[in-house]
Write a protein that holds these residues in place. Structure first.
Motif, PDB file in Angstrom:
ATOM      1  N   MET A  31      18.540 -67.817 -21.367  1.00 37.59           N
ATOM      2  CA  MET A  31      19.300 -66.593 -21.420  1.00 37.59           C
ATOM      3  C   MET A  31      18.395 -65.442 -21.841  1.00 37.59           C
ATOM      4  N   ASN A  32      17.546 -65.677 -22.841  1.00 34.81           N
ATOM      5  CA  ASN A  32      16.653 -64.612 -23.295  1.00 34.81           C
ATOM      6  C   ASN A  32      15.658 -64.221 -22.210  1.00 34.81           C
ATOM      7  N   ALA A  33      15.208 -65.188 -21.428  1.00 31.41           N
ATOM      8  CA  ALA A  33      14.273 -64.882 -20.344  1.00 31.41           C
ATOM      9  C   ALA A  33      14.946 -63.994 -19.294  1.00 31.41           C
ATOM     10  N   ILE A  34      16.191 -64.289 -18.973  1.00 30.97           N
ATOM     11  CA  ILE A  34      16.937 -63.472 -18.005  1.00 30.97           C
ATOM     12  C   ILE A  34      17.130 -62.069 -18.564  1.00 30.97           C
ATOM     13  N   GLN A  35      17.515 -61.979 -19.839  1.00 31.14           N
ATOM     14  CA  GLN A  35      17.717 -60.690 -20.503  1.00 31.14           C
ATOM     15  C   GLN A  35      16.436 -59.859 -20.457  1.00 31.14           C
ATOM     16  N   THR A  36      15.308 -60.455 -20.799  1.00 32.04           N
ATOM     17  CA  THR A  36      14.031 -59.746 -20.815  1.00 32.04           C
ATOM     18  C   THR A  36      13.636 -59.296 -19.417  1.00 32.04           C
ATOM     19  N   PHE A  37      13.814 -60.156 -18.442  1.00 31.33           N
ATOM     20  CA  PHE A  37      13.482 -59.826 -17.057  1.00 31.33           C
ATOM     21  C   PHE A  37      14.326 -58.649 -16.561  1.00 31.33           C
ATOM     22  N   LEU A  38      15.633 -58.731 -16.771  1.00 33.18           N
ATOM     23  CA  LEU A  38      16.521 -57.659 -16.308  1.00 33.18           C
ATOM     24  C   LEU A  38      16.268 -56.345 -17.050  1.00 33.18           C
ATOM     25  N   ALA A  39      15.981 -56.427 -18.339  1.00 30.17           N
ATOM     26  CA  ALA A  39      15.687 -55.215 -19.099  1.00 30.17           C
ATOM     27  C   ALA A  39      14.429 -54.545 -18.567  1.00 30.17           C
ATOM     28  N   GLY A  40      13.438 -55.340 -18.189  1.00 30.64           N
ATOM     29  CA  GLY A  40      12.219 -54.792 -17.606  1.00 30.64           C
ATOM     30  C   GLY A  40      12.494 -54.059 -16.306  1.00 30.64           C
ATOM     31  N   ILE A  41      13.340 -54.628 -15.478  1.00 29.53           N
ATOM     32  CA  ILE A  41      13.691 -53.988 -14.202  1.00 29.53           C
ATOM     33  C   ILE A  41      14.491 -52.712 -14.459  1.00 29.53           C
ATOM     34  N   ALA A  42      15.442 -52.783 -15.370  1.00 31.04           N
ATOM     35  CA  ALA A  42      16.305 -51.629 -15.639  1.00 31.04           C
ATOM     36  C   ALA A  42      15.524 -50.449 -16.216  1.00 31.04           C
ATOM     37  N   LYS A  43      14.437 -50.720 -16.951  1.00 29.60           N
ATOM     38  CA  LYS A  43      13.677 -49.655 -17.606  1.00 29.60           C
ATOM     39  C   LYS A  43      12.586 -49.055 -16.727  1.00 29.60           C
ATOM     40  N   ARG A  44      12.195 -49.729 -15.673  1.00 31.89           N
ATOM     41  CA  ARG A  44      11.113 -49.214 -14.832  1.00 31.89           C
ATOM     42  C   ARG A  44      11.529 -47.923 -14.160  1.00 31.89           C
ATOM     43  N   GLY A  45      10.684 -46.948 -14.242  1.00 29.84           N
ATOM     44  CA  GLY A  45      10.942 -45.670 -13.590  1.00 29.84           C
ATOM     45  C   GLY A  45      10.117 -45.538 -12.334  1.00 29.84           C
ATOM     46  N   ALA A  46      10.310 -44.458 -11.635  1.00 33.88           N
ATOM     47  CA  ALA A  46       9.573 -44.213 -10.395  1.00 33.88           C
ATOM     48  C   ALA A  46       8.079 -44.080 -10.653  1.00 33.88           C
ATOM     49  N   GLY A  47       7.686 -43.725 -11.887  1.00 31.36           N
ATOM     50  CA  GLY A  47       6.278 -43.543 -12.210  1.00 31.36           C
ATOM     51  C   GLY A  47       5.562 -44.823 -12.587  1.00 31.36           C
ATOM     52  N   SER A  48       6.252 -45.954 -12.610  1.00 34.06           N
ATOM     53  CA  SER A  48       5.595 -47.213 -12.999  1.00 34.06           C
ATOM     54  C   SER A  48       4.756 -47.742 -11.851  1.00 34.06           C
TER      55      SER A  48
END
Length: 88
Positions: free
Chosen positions: A1-18
Motif C-alpha cells: 500500500m505504501n509503495a502505491i501511495q508513494t508512486f501515485l504521489a510522485g505522479i500527482a506532484k510532477r509538473g510540466a517542468g520535470s
C-alpha cells in the motif's frame, strides 16, 4: 500500500517542468486514486465486529504523507479491551 501511495504521489506532484512529463489527465487520475486510498484507510470497517472498527483502533495509522504505519500500542490496547473485535 505504501509503495502505491508513494508512486501515485510522485505522479500527482510532477509538473510540466520535470524531466518526465506527465499528462494533466494522468496527474488528475493519480490524485483521484490517492484520495480514494485515503478514504479506504481512514473510514470505519463494517462487518468486522458488532460495531464498525476504525483502522486506527486496530493499530493502522495514516501519516500526513498518507503512508501507513503499524501502531503496536493501539493494537495491544484494542486487543486487551475486547478481543471480540478480532473474532467473527
Amino acid at each position: 500500500m505504501n509503495a502505491i501511495q508513494t508512486f501515485l504521489a510522485g505522479i500527482a506532484k510532477r509538473g510540466a517542468g520535470s524531466s518526465t512529463d506527465i499528462s494533466p489527465q494522468d496527474r488528475i487520475l493519480a490524485q483521484a486514486l490517492l484520495d480514494r486510498l485515503r478514504k479506504i484507510t481512514t473510514r470505519p470497517v463494517y462487518g468486522f465486529a458488532s460495531n464498525p472498527v476504525l483502522p486506527a483502533d486496530i493499530g493502522i495509522d495514516v501519516g500526513e504523507d498518507g503512508l501507513l504505519t503499524f501502531n503496536a500500542g493501539s493494537f495491544n490496547r484494542m486487543s486487551r479491551r475486547g478481543r471480540i473485535c478480532l473474532r467473527r
